[in-house]
Design a protein around this motif. Structure first.
Motif: not given
Length: 303
Positions: A174-203
């Motif tokens: 969502r715009k306004g999220h703590r990580l939305s202020a930047c436009a460059g690449p984000v490291d996966v470590a910055e997403l640790a613990g973030e709640p995630m909505v997901h599609y039922p992708y194939d295992r």
């Protein structure tokens, strides 16, 4: 009664002269006359009134002429349809899809071009898991399949896979999220613990790739909500319910309140694979495959 008997009859009926009809058919007159008599005997009716000066159709002959023409026309149509089906110009083409398939430009362009070039081919689309697509392509339930997986899918010998494109993974937030202020690449470590909505992708496919991505930093993705509709997924992310990690091609689904950032790292990749039978693919399927041009480049944020 054979079709040639009907053709003989129609030619005589159009010429009303056995000699001219025989010449047009490329046979001599006596055999033609004999075939017409055999036809009349089989039908049990007289089709022509014959005299030394002229030939004319009987009432039964006039009625039979219309039916004979219709039968021959249908037979010719059947031959044309069969020949076109053999070359892939008519019939059906069943295609298995993953959630992001139609947002891959190469695939969307191929579908559009194929539909324009072959309007008599009925396209059937089914959104299925990797397992279901693999089985359906193998047993003939699908002509083609499109699946998401960073690694080459595990397939039986009768099914072949081709990598069409490799996308970067992106984080939708969502715009306004703590990580939305930047436009460059984000490291996966910055997403640790973030709640995630997901599609039922194939295992075996994208979900497994996602878990491996987080596993590389010693974490597991915090999956808080699963939804079977991509529009609902983006709506939940837009509402601030959580972030979502998606193949880059899905950035085409633009929402005003969403912000996308590319995931950095060599493992933050997702490939689209085309599945088809190794041997015996239909002519229609081969025509479609010819429209796809695999790309050996990674689709970056500039794509």
């Amino acid at each position: 009664m054979e079709l040639r008997h009907l053709r003989y009859f129609v030619k005589v009926a159009s010429e009303l002269h056995f000699g001219r009809a025989a010449e047009a058919l490329g046979i001599s007159q006596p055999p033609l006359s004999q075939q017409i008599r055999l036809l009349e005997t089989e039908l049990g009716v007289q089709l022509f009134e014959r005299s030394s000066r002229k030939v004319r159709l009987t009432t039964a002959g006039r009625l039979f002429l219309e039916e004979a023409k219709a039968t021959l026309a249908q037979a010719d149509h059947a031959v044309r349809v069969t020949r076109r089906a053999a070359t892939g110009e008519v019939g059906e083409l069943s295609i298995g899809l993953s959630a992001s398939t139609l947002y891959v430009e190469m695939v969307a362009d191929a579908i559009s071009t194929f539909h324009h070039q072959h309007p008599d081919v009925h396209l059937i689309f089914k959104e299925l898991s990797i397992d279901a697509q693999r089985d359906a392509v193998e047993n003939g339930g699908l002509d083609l399949g499109f699946v998401r997986s960073r690694a080459k899918p595990i397939l039986p010998e009768s099914v072949t896979s081709t990598c069409l494109i490799t996308d970067r993974m992106y984080v939708a937030m969502r715009k306004g999220h703590r990580l939305s202020a930047c436009a460059g690449p984000v490291d996966v470590a910055e997403l640790a613990g973030e709640p995630m909505v997901h599609y039922p992708y194939d295992r075996e496919g994208f979900l497994d790739d996602l878990r491996k991505l987080f596993g590389s930093i010693g974490h597991r993705p915090r999956l808080v909500q699963e939804t079977h509709e991509m529009s609902t997924l983006l709506g939940l992310v837009s509402a601030g319910f959580g972030i979502s990690i998606l193949p880059g091609s899905l950035r085409r689904l633009e929402v005003d309140t969403l912000h996308y950032r590319e995931l950095s790292g060599e493992t933050a990749l997702s490939s689209m694979w085309l599945l088809h039978r190794s041997e015996g693919a239909s002519a229609t399927a081969l025509r479609f495959i010819d429209l796809l041009r695999p790309a050996d480049q990674i689709a970056t944020r500039a794509a």
